[in-house]
Scaffold this motif. Structure first.
Motif, PDB file in Angstrom:
ATOM      1  N   ASN A   9       0.795  -1.215   0.000  1.00 53.33           N
ATOM      2  CA  ASN A   9       0.000   0.000   0.000  1.00 53.33           C
ATOM      3  C   ASN A   9       0.829   1.267   0.000  1.00 53.33           C
ATOM      4  N   ILE A 123       5.277   7.679   3.264  1.00 54.70           N
ATOM      5  CA  ILE A 123       4.667   8.952   3.639  1.00 54.70           C
ATOM      6  C   ILE A 123       5.749   9.984   3.953  1.00 54.70           C
TER       7      ILE A 123
ATOM      8  N   LEU B 113      -2.734   8.507   9.397  1.00 55.68           N
ATOM      9  CA  LEU B 113      -2.200   8.227   8.062  1.00 55.68           C
ATOM     10  C   LEU B 113      -1.798   6.764   7.930  1.00 55.68           C
ATOM     11  N   ASP B 114      -1.286   6.185   9.013  1.00 58.00           N
ATOM     12  CA  ASP B 114      -0.932   4.763   8.978  1.00 58.00           C
ATOM     13  C   ASP B 114      -2.185   3.909   8.767  1.00 58.00           C
ATOM     14  N   ARG B 117      -2.947   4.066   5.174  1.00 60.28           N
ATOM     15  CA  ARG B 117      -2.065   3.148   4.444  1.00 60.28           C
ATOM     16  C   ARG B 117      -2.579   1.737   4.500  1.00 60.28           C
ATOM     17  N   SER B 118      -2.908   1.283   5.718  1.00 64.11           N
ATOM     18  CA  SER B 118      -3.332  -0.101   5.870  1.00 64.11           C
ATOM     19  C   SER B 118      -4.697  -0.348   5.239  1.00 64.11           C
ATOM     20  N   ASN B 120      -5.325   0.741   2.354  1.00 61.47           N
ATOM     21  CA  ASN B 120      -5.067   0.855   0.919  1.00 61.47           C
ATOM     22  C   ASN B 120      -5.546   2.151   0.292  1.00 61.47           C
ATOM     23  N   ALA B 121      -5.344   3.248   0.989  1.00 63.99           N
ATOM     24  CA  ALA B 121      -5.710   4.544   0.405  1.00 63.99           C
ATOM     25  C   ALA B 121      -4.946   4.756  -0.893  1.00 63.99           C
TER      26      ALA B 121
END
Lengths: 133, 332
Positions: A9, A123, B113-114, B117-118, B120-121
């Motif tokens: 991801n 990020i 934000l994490d 991420r997880s 799947n943004a």
């Protein structure tokens, strides 16, 4: 070419690198492009959208894209031909470079003040500390 | 002594986290998370996980993002590059991706934000304090949305935070990095009329036109506020709010007062009267009619003489008329 990584991801694309500047107000005029140092990179294919790429190319900073791609050991032409909108092969390649390559771990450096912004887990951290704002 | 101690405190993230947790434990629950502390301290790993898994939260944030995207008024089928300001765990970004847009999201909380991420943004993410301003080149984005983030900027989380300055920095950089004619839509939870005035004044000062839009203004629960800003005149009219009787938009130059309950869209004009009127209209308060020109002198000589004559007719003791009658007093 690029290491496959379990972080499916993670995304910091070269499209982001092409628009991000140094966050410090004092760097205006010499805050772009940020120098990219990538330690971990991956790639993820996306559906070809020629129309979108052509429109994005209107605002792309081509020299910055060349430099960013070079940091990832990807070579693209030094100049963008004027008829890019009609060249599907070129658009497909540009899409790959802009949107399908992801930096997972690395750093960005301001060309003006040399401040380091780290990229972790795909990020970039653009947060300034209190003395810098 | 006090100042020296304050300067010598470490301004590192551990210190901020400690202060944040202390502040959170001391603060009562006002129902406003921004009162507890800065967004990265409030939305730590635990809170971020709760936020992402609460189906009610997810539904609300999705709905707000859909409405904000609708208010961007992009052409049908247009796929653009959008900024998501305060993207959090990626709920609003998902709405953008589903509509075919690519996006760049900013948030203060790495924990949020994490989660993005997880989950799947699809967009690119960056850690940022919106009050610093957007670190983006000029004229990049085809639009910008912000869901439930702006009210955080109205808090001063430490002594160096001045809300007005932070709002100006955000609005100015947003204006700069939007393409000409593009729109920025900020859904937020206004705490007071003062906050609304502060926010709208800052937005105006940065060159935006546009206005405040309130959906369902008469329902305390359903009411939602959107700041709709145009970077350069796009030619599009202010959108219609939902759930309100249709009354024409408040125009700051008009003499007609608007009935607060029915008007829920207000347009900016540079006049500060209009900003106050917009704030009042957005809150459902009746808007005071603005007086044009100087106030008439009601208690002039003719009036006083008439009143004195009425007293004499009633037989009440009245001072005789002289050259001093109704003359402007310099002191009493």
């Amino acid at each position: 070419e690029y290491g496959t990584h379990t972080h499916k991801n993670t995304k910091m694309r070269l499209s982001a690198h092409n628009v991000l500047t140094c966050a410090k107000k004092s760097c205006i005029g010499s805050n772009f492009p940020l120098r990219l140092n990538a330690r971990e990179v991956t790639s993820e294919a996306s559906e070809f959208d020629g129309e979108f790429v052509a429109r994005f190319l209107e605002k792309v900073d081509w020299p910055a894209l060349v430099a960013g791609a070079a940091s990832l050991n990807v070579t693209i032409p030094d100049t963008l031909p004027d008829d890019y909108a009609d060249n599907e092969e070129l658009l497909a390649n540009v899409q790959k470079v802009l949107f399908d390559v992801h930096v997972i771990e690395g750093d960005l450096f301001c060309p003006g003040c040399d401040r380091k912004y780290n990229i972790r887990n795909g990020i970039p951290n653009m947060l300034l500390n209190e003395t810098e704002t | 002594y006090q100042r020296r101690v304050r300067d010598s405190l470490p301004h590192n993230s551990q210190h901020r986290a400690f202060c944040g947790i202390l502040k959170m434990s001391l603060a009562g629950d006002s129902g406003r998370p921004e009162h507890k502390g800065p967004a990265d301290v409030v939305y730590n790993e635990t809170e971020a996980a709760k936020y992402a898994t609460s189906s009610r939260m997810v539904a609300i944030q999705r709905h707000l993002a859909e409405r904000a995207l609708e208010l961007l008024n992009l052409p049908k089928g247009f796929r653009g590059y959008i900024a998501d300001l305060g993207c959090g765990s990626g709920l609003s970004g998902e709405v953008l991706s589903e509509a075919g847009h690519r996006w760049l999201g900013f948030d203060l909380s790495t924990a949020m934000l994490d989660v993005a991420r997880s989950e799947n943004a699809e967009g690119d993410l960056a850690v940022l304090d919106l009050g610093q301003g957007l670190p983006v080149r000029n004229a990049i984005f085809d639009g910008a949305i912000s869901v439930s983030a702006l009210q955080w900027l109205c808090q001063a989380d430490n002594s160096s935070h001045i809300p007005r300055r932070r709002l100006m920095r955000l609005f100015q950089t947003t204006y700069n990095c939007l393409r000409r004619g593009a729109r920025a839509v900020f859904q937020f939870y206004p705490e007071s009329g003062e906050h609304i005035e502060l926010i709208t004044t800052c937005a105006l000062r940065c060159g935006f036109t546009g206005g405040l839009l309130v959906d369902y203004p008469n329902s305390a629960k359903a009411k939602k506020t959107y700041l709709v800003l145009n970077a350069g005149h796009s030619g599009a009219a202010m959108p219609k709010a939902l759930g309100a009787a249709t009354r024409a938009d408040v125009d700051g130059d008009s003499e007609e007062p608007s009935r607060g309950a029915s008007s829920s869209s207000s347009i900016f004009t540079p006049s500060s009267n209009a900003v106050a009127a917009a704030a009042a209209a957005a809150q459902g308060r009746p808007v005071r009619r603005q007086r044009r020109g100087k106030k008439k002198n009601l208690k002039n000589l003719d009036w006083v003489l008439k009143k004195k004559e009425q007293r004499r007719m009633r037989g009440e003791k009245t001072a005789r008329d002289s050259k001093y009658t109704a003359r402007r007093r310099t002191h009493w």
